[in-house]
Motif scaffolding. Structure first.
Motif, PDB file in Angstrom:
ATOM      1  N   ILE A 277       0.821  -1.212   0.000  1.00 53.25           N
ATOM      2  CA  ILE A 277       0.000   0.000   0.000  1.00 53.25           C
ATOM      3  C   ILE A 277       0.858   1.268   0.000  1.00 53.25           C
ATOM      4  CG2 ILE A 277      -1.694   1.320   1.347  1.00 53.25           C
ATOM      5  CD1 ILE A 277      -2.758  -1.380   2.369  1.00 53.25           C
ATOM      6  N   VAL A 278       1.922   1.290   0.817  1.00 47.88           N
ATOM      7  CA  VAL A 278       2.672   2.534   1.007  1.00 47.88           C
ATOM      8  C   VAL A 278       3.884   2.683   0.088  1.00 47.88           C
ATOM      9  CG1 VAL A 278       1.948   2.613   3.426  1.00 47.88           C
ATOM     10  CG2 VAL A 278       4.175   1.629   2.848  1.00 47.88           C
ATOM     11  N   THR A 279       4.400   1.570  -0.460  1.00 47.18           N
ATOM     12  CA  THR A 279       5.592   1.665  -1.307  1.00 47.18           C
ATOM     13  C   THR A 279       5.404   2.581  -2.516  1.00 47.18           C
ATOM     14  OG1 THR A 279       6.494  -0.473  -0.611  1.00 47.18           O
ATOM     15  CG2 THR A 279       7.188   0.355  -2.758  1.00 47.18           C
ATOM     16  N   PRO A 280       4.272   2.507  -3.243  1.00 45.12           N
ATOM     17  CA  PRO A 280       4.104   3.429  -4.373  1.00 45.12           C
ATOM     18  C   PRO A 280       4.198   4.896  -3.959  1.00 45.12           C
ATOM     19  CG  PRO A 280       2.505   1.658  -4.526  1.00 45.12           C
ATOM     20  CD  PRO A 280       3.157   1.536  -3.184  1.00 45.12           C
ATOM     21  N   ALA A 281       3.637   5.254  -2.816  1.00 41.73           N
ATOM     22  CA  ALA A 281       3.732   6.636  -2.338  1.00 41.73           C
ATOM     23  C   ALA A 281       5.168   6.967  -1.959  1.00 41.73           C
ATOM     24  CB  ALA A 281       2.809   6.842  -1.139  1.00 41.73           C
ATOM     25  N   GLY A 282       5.874   6.001  -1.381  1.00 38.69           N
ATOM     26  CA  GLY A 282       7.273   6.218  -1.020  1.00 38.69           C
ATOM     27  C   GLY A 282       8.164   6.436  -2.219  1.00 38.69           C
ATOM     28  N   ARG A 283       7.738   5.955  -3.394  1.00 43.31           N
ATOM     29  CA  ARG A 283       8.517   6.126  -4.613  1.00 43.31           C
ATOM     30  C   ARG A 283       8.096   7.361  -5.401  1.00 43.31           C
ATOM     31  NH1 ARG A 283       8.540  -0.282  -6.494  1.00 43.31           N
ATOM     32  NH2 ARG A 283      10.008  -0.982  -4.878  1.00 43.31           N
ATOM     33  N   GLN A 284       7.069   8.069  -4.902  1.00 41.43           N
ATOM     34  CA  GLN A 284       6.598   9.269  -5.594  1.00 41.43           C
ATOM     35  C   GLN A 284       6.621  10.492  -4.670  1.00 41.43           C
ATOM     36  OE1 GLN A 284       3.011   9.001  -8.041  1.00 41.43           O
ATOM     37  NE2 GLN A 284       3.071   6.773  -7.902  1.00 41.43           N
ATOM     38  N   THR A 285       7.555  10.522  -3.749  1.00 43.32           N
ATOM     39  CA  THR A 285       7.531  11.587  -2.747  1.00 43.32           C
ATOM     40  C   THR A 285       7.782  12.972  -3.338  1.00 43.32           C
ATOM     41  OG1 THR A 285       9.825  10.933  -2.224  1.00 43.32           O
ATOM     42  CG2 THR A 285       8.088  10.175  -0.731  1.00 43.32           C
ATOM     43  N   LEU A 286       8.518  13.059  -4.445  1.00 39.37           N
ATOM     44  CA  LEU A 286       8.724  14.362  -5.069  1.00 39.37           C
ATOM     45  C   LEU A 286       7.402  14.899  -5.612  1.00 39.37           C
ATOM     46  CD1 LEU A 286      10.474  16.680  -6.043  1.00 39.37           C
ATOM     47  CD2 LEU A 286      11.095  15.307  -8.054  1.00 39.37           C
ATOM     48  N   THR A 287       6.672  14.060  -6.329  1.00 40.73           N
ATOM     49  CA  THR A 287       5.355  14.449  -6.832  1.00 40.73           C
ATOM     50  C   THR A 287       4.417  14.812  -5.682  1.00 40.73           C
ATOM     51  OG1 THR A 287       5.496  13.116  -8.849  1.00 40.73           O
ATOM     52  CG2 THR A 287       3.294  13.608  -8.030  1.00 40.73           C
ATOM     53  N   LEU A 288       4.395  13.983  -4.663  1.00 42.28           N
ATOM     54  CA  LEU A 288       3.471  14.210  -3.551  1.00 42.28           C
ATOM     55  C   LEU A 288       3.865  15.428  -2.729  1.00 42.28           C
ATOM     56  CD1 LEU A 288       2.816  10.539  -2.358  1.00 42.28           C
ATOM     57  CD2 LEU A 288       1.517  11.932  -3.969  1.00 42.28           C
ATOM     58  N   TYR A 289       5.168  15.697  -2.633  1.00 39.04           N
ATOM     59  CA  TYR A 289       5.607  16.895  -1.911  1.00 39.04           C
ATOM     60  C   TYR A 289       5.073  18.151  -2.599  1.00 39.04           C
ATOM     61  CZ  TYR A 289       8.552  20.547   0.031  1.00 39.04           C
ATOM     62  OH  TYR A 289       8.990  21.708   0.625  1.00 39.04           O
ATOM     63  N   ILE A 290       5.211  18.207  -3.916  1.00 39.04           N
ATOM     64  CA  ILE A 290       4.706  19.361  -4.658  1.00 39.04           C
ATOM     65  C   ILE A 290       3.179  19.410  -4.579  1.00 39.04           C
ATOM     66  CG2 ILE A 290       4.513  20.377  -6.964  1.00 39.04           C
ATOM     67  CD1 ILE A 290       7.320  19.274  -7.537  1.00 39.04           C
ATOM     68  N   ALA A 291       2.543  18.238  -4.642  1.00 39.48           N
ATOM     69  CA  ALA A 291       1.078  18.181  -4.595  1.00 39.48           C
ATOM     70  C   ALA A 291       0.535  18.681  -3.255  1.00 39.48           C
ATOM     71  CB  ALA A 291       0.603  16.751  -4.842  1.00 39.48           C
ATOM     72  N   HIS A 292       1.247  18.416  -2.165  1.00 44.70           N
ATOM     73  CA  HIS A 292       0.705  18.836  -0.870  1.00 44.70           C
ATOM     74  C   HIS A 292       0.734  20.356  -0.719  1.00 44.70           C
ATOM     75  CE1 HIS A 292       4.589  19.720   1.175  1.00 44.70           C
ATOM     76  NE2 HIS A 292       3.883  20.118   2.220  1.00 44.70           N
ATOM     77  N   ILE A 293       1.561  21.013  -1.531  1.00 48.66           N
ATOM     78  CA  ILE A 293       1.590  22.477  -1.525  1.00 48.66           C
ATOM     79  C   ILE A 293       0.594  23.041  -2.540  1.00 48.66           C
ATOM     80  CG2 ILE A 293       3.030  24.503  -1.977  1.00 48.66           C
ATOM     81  CD1 ILE A 293       5.416  22.825  -0.954  1.00 48.66           C
ATOM     82  N   LEU A 294       0.693  22.578  -3.778  1.00 52.22           N
ATOM     83  CA  LEU A 294      -0.169  23.115  -4.828  1.00 52.22           C
ATOM     84  C   LEU A 294      -1.631  22.721  -4.633  1.00 52.22           C
ATOM     85  CD1 LEU A 294       2.005  22.564  -8.037  1.00 52.22           C
ATOM     86  CD2 LEU A 294       1.776  24.629  -6.651  1.00 52.22           C
ATOM     87  N   ILE A 295      -1.866  21.457  -4.344  1.00 57.90           N
ATOM     88  CA  ILE A 295      -3.233  20.958  -4.228  1.00 57.90           C
ATOM     89  C   ILE A 295      -3.727  21.029  -2.780  1.00 57.90           C
ATOM     90  CG2 ILE A 295      -4.752  18.976  -4.571  1.00 57.90           C
ATOM     91  CD1 ILE A 295      -2.878  18.072  -6.820  1.00 57.90           C
ATOM     92  N   GLY A 296      -2.948  20.426  -1.866  1.00 62.72           N
ATOM     93  CA  GLY A 296      -3.375  20.391  -0.465  1.00 62.72           C
ATOM     94  C   GLY A 296      -3.597  21.764   0.123  1.00 62.72           C
ATOM     95  N   MET A 297      -2.580  22.605   0.038  1.00 58.69           N
ATOM     96  CA  MET A 297      -2.702  23.952   0.595  1.00 58.69           C
ATOM     97  C   MET A 297      -3.624  24.823  -0.250  1.00 58.69           C
ATOM     98  SD  MET A 297       1.158  24.734   1.978  1.00 58.69           S
ATOM     99  CE  MET A 297       1.990  23.545   3.053  1.00 58.69           C
ATOM    100  N   GLY A 298      -3.711  24.505  -1.548  1.00 59.19           N
ATOM    101  CA  GLY A 298      -4.649  25.226  -2.400  1.00 59.19           C
ATOM    102  C   GLY A 298      -6.085  25.001  -1.958  1.00 59.19           C
TER     103      GLY A 298
END
Length: 350
Positions: A277-298
């Motif tokens: 479950i968590v490995t795919p997210a662990g391999r996409q942390t750059l994408t998710l880091y940007i997403a948590h700012i652009l999308i999450g904080m947006g």
């Protein structure tokens, strides 16, 4: 041998995931203006503040070190330099939205780190000590508060040449001096037998002892220094701002513990289905880091939740985003090998 190698990599992906979740919690807390408050939740956020990001940088160092072991040195240098430029550019763009961006600092960590890939481990560790000594000397010599508005955590002259360099190397959120030490620690870790249980156990033990010792010494030394002169107490802080030596020890301890723990129990977590479950997210942390700012904080901004929120609301918002991000990464991984930003970086920088 193949199974051990796979488990080792899965363990590092789990560690990246844990570090990512910690960073999202802290960044949402900052963006939502949540006070520390009191209670267990407050203690938890204080404990992970600055430590999650430190673990993230340490993992980057491990990745860089492992890449150097697998590839030609010249090829590793070329690819790393290209990726440093890529991260610097997207990090600067990210800084326009979120002042506490770490990506443009990452670029400098990689720039200096790749120059030290052939340095012996004992000299890497000596360099970590030297970075801390230099930082303390800089705090004594220069005004650490220069540029900061501590009321809203804004940096007034970030986009001036002097302010940008000062922020990048000295008094920003993740200054190269001494934060580069986390990457160098990761490079040193990449050279030891991470796949062996005995090594993993030592990392766990060292990490726990380092963290607890730093916090214990920090608490008692703060009281002593404060009684001498209130301004001296800052030299015993384990908080990430400013990143004094005891904070660095605590951060290295947490990073060591998480890396050792995730590697040690990756097989167990794999058997019970957690790794899938968590490995795919662990391999996409750059994408998710940007997403948590652009999308999450947006989204938070659209809901009017940036500022004057309580800590529990900030943590719940962060965990909800991480849950959604995990589901997204799991679904994305069924069709694509890499996350969107990871794929772009691979295409641009190799």
């Amino acid at each position: 041998m193949t199974e051990i190698h796979s488990t080792r990599l899965e363990g590092l992906d789990l560690a990246r995931f844990i570090a990512f979740v910690g960073m999202v919690i802290i960044n949402f807390k900052i963006a939502m203006g949540a006070d520390d408050g009191a209670g267990i939740l407050s203690l938890l956020t204080i404990a992970i503040e600055g430590r999650a990001a430190a673990t993230f940088v340490t993992l980057a160092g491990i990745g860089l070190g492992l890449a150097a072991l697998r590839s030609e040195y010249s090829q590793t240098v070329i690819v790393t330099l290209k990726r440093a430029v890529f991260l610097f550019v997207i990090g600067l763009l990210n800084s326009l939205i979120f002042d506490a961006d770490i990506l443009h600092y990452y670029a400098l960590y990689f720039l200096f780190g790749v120059m030290m890939l052939t340095t012996k481990s004992r000299w890497l560790l000596a360099s970590i000590v030297l970075l801390n000594v230099v930082f303390v000397a800089m705090v004594l010599a220069f005004d650490y508060d220069l540029g900061w508005n501590w009321d809203d955590y804004s940096y007034t002259d970030l986009w001036t040449p002097a302010g940008f360099i000062r922020n990048l190397f000295f008094n920003g959120w993740h200054p190269v001096i001494p934060w580069l030490g986390f990457l160098l620690f990761g490079i040193a870790l990449s050279r030891i037998s991470l796949s062996q249980a005995s090594t993993q156990n030592r990392l766990i033990l060292f990490g726990a002892v380092a963290f607890v010792s730093a916090e214990f010494v920090g608490t008692n030394l703060t009281n002593i220094l404060f009684s001498i002169h209130p301004e001296l107490a800052v030299f015993a802080t384990t908080a990430p701002v400013p990143p004094m030596p005891l904070y660095m020890i605590a951060g290295l301890g947490v990073a060591s513990f998480i890396v050792g723990f995730c590697l040690r129990f990756a097989s167990l977590f794999s058997r019970i289905g957690i790794m899938r479950i968590v490995t795919p997210a662990g391999r996409q942390t750059l994408t998710l880091y940007i997403a948590h700012i652009l999308i999450g904080m947006g989204v938070l901004e659209g809901l009017g939740m940036l500022g004057e929120q309580n800590l529990s609301t900030a943590v719940m918002a962060a965990l909800l985003f991480c849950l959604i991000a995990t589901v997204y990464a799991l679904l994305w991984s069924r069709y694509f090998k890499r996350g969107p930003i990871e794929a772009i970086m691979r295409k641009v920088a190799g």
